[in-house]
Design a protein around this motif. Structure first.
Motif, PDB file in Angstrom:
ATOM      1  N   LEU A 181      14.142  20.922   4.747  1.00 32.50           N
ATOM      2  CA  LEU A 181      15.321  20.149   5.131  1.00 32.50           C
ATOM      3  C   LEU A 181      16.550  20.728   4.434  1.00 32.50           C
ATOM      4  O   LEU A 181      16.425  21.454   3.448  1.00 32.50           O
ATOM      5  N   PRO A 182      17.755  20.419   4.933  1.00 27.28           N
ATOM      6  CA  PRO A 182      18.967  20.905   4.263  1.00 27.28           C
ATOM      7  C   PRO A 182      18.952  20.561   2.779  1.00 27.28           C
ATOM      8  O   PRO A 182      18.531  19.464   2.386  1.00 27.28           O
ATOM      9  N   GLU A 183      19.406  21.487   1.942  1.00 26.88           N
ATOM     10  CA  GLU A 183      19.284  21.319   0.497  1.00 26.88           C
ATOM     11  C   GLU A 183      20.046  20.113  -0.036  1.00 26.88           C
ATOM     12  O   GLU A 183      19.701  19.561  -1.077  1.00 26.88           O
ATOM     13  N   ASP A 184      21.092  19.693   0.672  1.00 28.09           N
ATOM     14  CA  ASP A 184      21.855  18.540   0.200  1.00 28.09           C
ATOM     15  C   ASP A 184      21.279  17.208   0.685  1.00 28.09           C
ATOM     16  O   ASP A 184      21.867  16.150   0.449  1.00 28.09           O
ATOM     17  N   THR A 185      20.119  17.254   1.337  1.00 32.27           N
ATOM     18  CA  THR A 185      19.482  16.025   1.801  1.00 32.27           C
ATOM     19  C   THR A 185      19.099  15.146   0.616  1.00 32.27           C
ATOM     20  O   THR A 185      18.458  15.596  -0.335  1.00 32.27           O
ATOM     21  N   LEU A 186      19.483  13.880   0.684  1.00 38.10           N
ATOM     22  CA  LEU A 186      19.131  12.912  -0.350  1.00 38.10           C
ATOM     23  C   LEU A 186      17.675  12.498  -0.144  1.00 38.10           C
ATOM     24  O   LEU A 186      17.262  12.178   0.972  1.00 38.10           O
ATOM     25  N   VAL A 187      16.897  12.525  -1.204  1.00 40.75           N
ATOM     26  CA  VAL A 187      15.491  12.120  -1.154  1.00 40.75           C
ATOM     27  C   VAL A 187      15.363  10.736  -1.761  1.00 40.75           C
ATOM     28  O   VAL A 187      15.641  10.536  -2.951  1.00 40.75           O
TER      29      VAL A 187
END
Length: 210
Positions: A181-187
């Motif tokens: 997923l895009p690296e800035d995706t909040l988990v």
């Protein structure tokens, strides 16, 4: 889209309220403390339209029936755990001191990966087994976040010593479904604080070999 994290139940499992501008919301993993959760939803004038389960372990399902009944809404769970909700030996509650947890069967079964549309919400469902056979993660591209359940945590990963757990499969799921997923995706994890895909790629000792 807005989200709110609420640690609930005997293990303080993160329940998430994911809402839109119309005050509709999805309730993700209501693990317990049904009265507290109901009061918050009512105080915020939110209207739940569905309950989504990342998986069916007892600490993620304790308030399911109360919330389902209060708002007459469907419960979604992966097909591989369709029998877990009413069965303490499968949902794990019989192995802990929290007492037997029994929940009515789900209304809707998630049968495969793909877009899940509920009202005005659209989430991508990724199968992320390993912590449990039917673990899934819900990704919102619009909001830039993923509800990862107990697959991926800040600096850690899910345990795999419960029935149906598989460490190798969990690592594979994380690498192939979440870290892409895009690296800035909040988990948004089932326990602990939020993190990001980038942070876990760089610093998670279970994933990067440090």
């Amino acid at each position: 889209m807005k989200w709110r994290q609420l640690p609930l139940g005997p293990l303080q499992t993160n329940c998430y309220i994911f809402s839109n501008n119309e005050k509709e919301c999805l309730v993700i993993d209501p693990g317990g403390d049904a009265k507290k959760l109901t009061n918050i939803l009512q105080q915020q004038h939110l209207k739940p339209i569905a309950i989504l389960l990342t998986h069916a372990h007892f600490d993620h399902i304790g308030a399911v029936d109360d919330i389902r009944t209060e708002w007459n809404i469907p419960v979604y769970v992966h097909k591989n755990e369709k029998d877990w909700l009413p069965n303490p030996s499968l949902n794990g509650s019989q192995f802990f001191m929290a007492g037997a947890v029994k929940v009515s069967e789900a209304d809707e079964l998630i049968k495969s990966e793909g877009i899940l549309t509920i009202g005005n919400f659209s989430l991508m469902v990724y199968e992320t087994p390993g912590h449990s056979p039917g673990s899934v993660s819900f990704y919102s591209e619009e909001a830039g976040l993923v509800f990862s359940g107990d697959a991926l945590f800040a600096g850690s990963i899910g345990r795999t010593d419960l029935p149906g757990g598989n460490h190798e499969l969990l690592i594979k799921s994380i690498h192939e479904k979440l870290l892409v997923l895009p690296e800035d995706t909040l988990v948004l994890s089932g326990h602990g604080p939020e993190t990001s895909i980038e942070a876990e790629m760089e610093r998670n000792p279970f994933l990067n070999g440090f």
